[in-house]
Design a protein around this motif. Sequence first.
Motif, short mmCIF file in Angstrom:
data_model
loop_
_atom_site.label_atom_id
_atom_site.label_comp_id
_atom_site.label_asym_id
_atom_site.label_seq_id
_atom_site.Cartn_x
_atom_site.Cartn_y
_atom_site.Cartn_z
N UNK A 1 6.88 0.73 6.92
CA UNK A 1 5.72 0.47 6.62
C UNK A 1 4.55 1.51 6.61
N UNK A 2 4.83 2.45 7.42
CA UNK A 2 3.87 3.70 7.60
C UNK A 2 4.26 4.66 6.47
N UNK A 3 5.48 4.89 5.95
CA UNK A 3 5.79 5.60 5.01
C UNK A 3 5.08 4.89 3.65
N UNK A 4 5.01 3.61 3.54
CA UNK A 4 4.49 2.82 2.43
C UNK A 4 3.04 3.05 2.28
N UNK A 5 2.42 2.96 3.69
CA UNK A 5 0.90 3.10 3.64
C UNK A 5 0.59 4.57 3.17
N UNK A 6 1.27 5.58 3.63
CA UNK A 6 1.09 6.97 3.37
C UNK A 6 1.32 7.19 1.89
N UNK B 1 -1.76 8.26 -3.57
CA UNK B 1 -2.02 7.77 -5.00
C UNK B 1 -3.59 7.76 -5.13
N UNK B 2 -4.28 7.42 -3.97
CA UNK B 2 -5.85 7.29 -4.28
C UNK B 2 -6.62 8.41 -3.77
#
Length: 424
Positions: free
Chosen positions: A86-91, A96-97
Amino acid sequence: MRPLLVAFSLLTSSAAMAQATPPQEQLPTPPASEPREAVQPASPADPEPKQPPANAYSVPEGSPSIDERLSADEHRVEALEEQNTETKNDLSALKKLRFSGYVQARYLYQEPQDEVTGAGGFSRFTIRRSRLKATYTGDLAQFMLQIDASPTGVALRDAESTLFIPGTKQQLSLTLGQMKWPFGYEGPQSSSDREFPERSRVVRNMLPSERDRGAKVNGRYKFLRVSAGVFDGAGTDSGTTQDNDKEKDIIGRVGFDLKWIAGGVSGWYGQDLGKLPTDTFRRAYDRSRLGADLQAYFDVVPLGGTSLKGEFIAGRTYGAANNATHLDVPAHGWYLLLVQNIGLNDAVAVRYDTFDPHNGQANTANGETPGADNAVDTLGVVVQHHFGENLKVSATYELPMTQVVAQASDPKDNLFTLQMQARF
């Protein structure tokens, strides 16, 4: 993983039991001179030897078994792996933003046309641009939104929805929304990157709002650059939020980029509905543009890099207010810009631009004042200093020279601009 968990569980269990077992009282060591008596086996007459407690070397009753402890450890590891994912997905999403923006604060001074009364001149502070931009770039799509907050209010500048054509590695894209016209060099260039505070006079007249609503295709292949689209044509400064006619304009540019030299050819064709004093009803007038631009970059001066940029635009039907003020009127103009960097933080630029609003048809409103169709040449000089990557201060002096005839005189409208730009 299970053997590792078994070893880990045994180690932790042993350590826990070692801490839980109270320390045994040490017996005194017999003297060395006295031999130890051999332990004789118990005879039938002797009472039974004492046996250690049954639970001395076993897991206490009620404690979890090794399998249970292994299962609990596996659940804990799985929970940690899920949190890590989950942390990797959030980072990954945050990468990308991207947020960016800049503020251009200015002091302006224009010399008065009448030195006695001070009429025609001004001295004021202003906020020219205050932009906030958000861009989210994925594998197949891009979102871009930019707003401008100024003393007059908040306005939408860009709102783009882009699709990267699958299989092209983002080299080919389709964009729909409100965006800059794909015409020329100085028009699409960001105001935060430009050396002078404002675009040249010919660009301000031929591309007054710089933006419009429509759809465009962008393509890159090696050194080639292609951008073309279909737009409403009136621009975002037309005073309306939607197009009031069915006419559409086709705008595009074909260019190249060889790093040290770049350029392109641009074209524009469309129609605008309007009515001249000689017309009984509204009719469609051609709105066209043809442009060419070139940029060259050198590194021959010991002080720093040198760049030379130029652009020519000719067209028909234009206007600073709504791109249709001068219906069916031909005009042309060009500019030449020389930029010399001094070290890493300083630069000096000189620009000469000219705009003829009626292709050589000079006139005067009366015997002394130039008319709207007089050509104007402008010589500008700017000195700028970068305080790091986020702050740039520039001082610009521009001398407009209006071409006059008969008894008319060139108005006094020299302009000094001190600008501080902060960006992130």
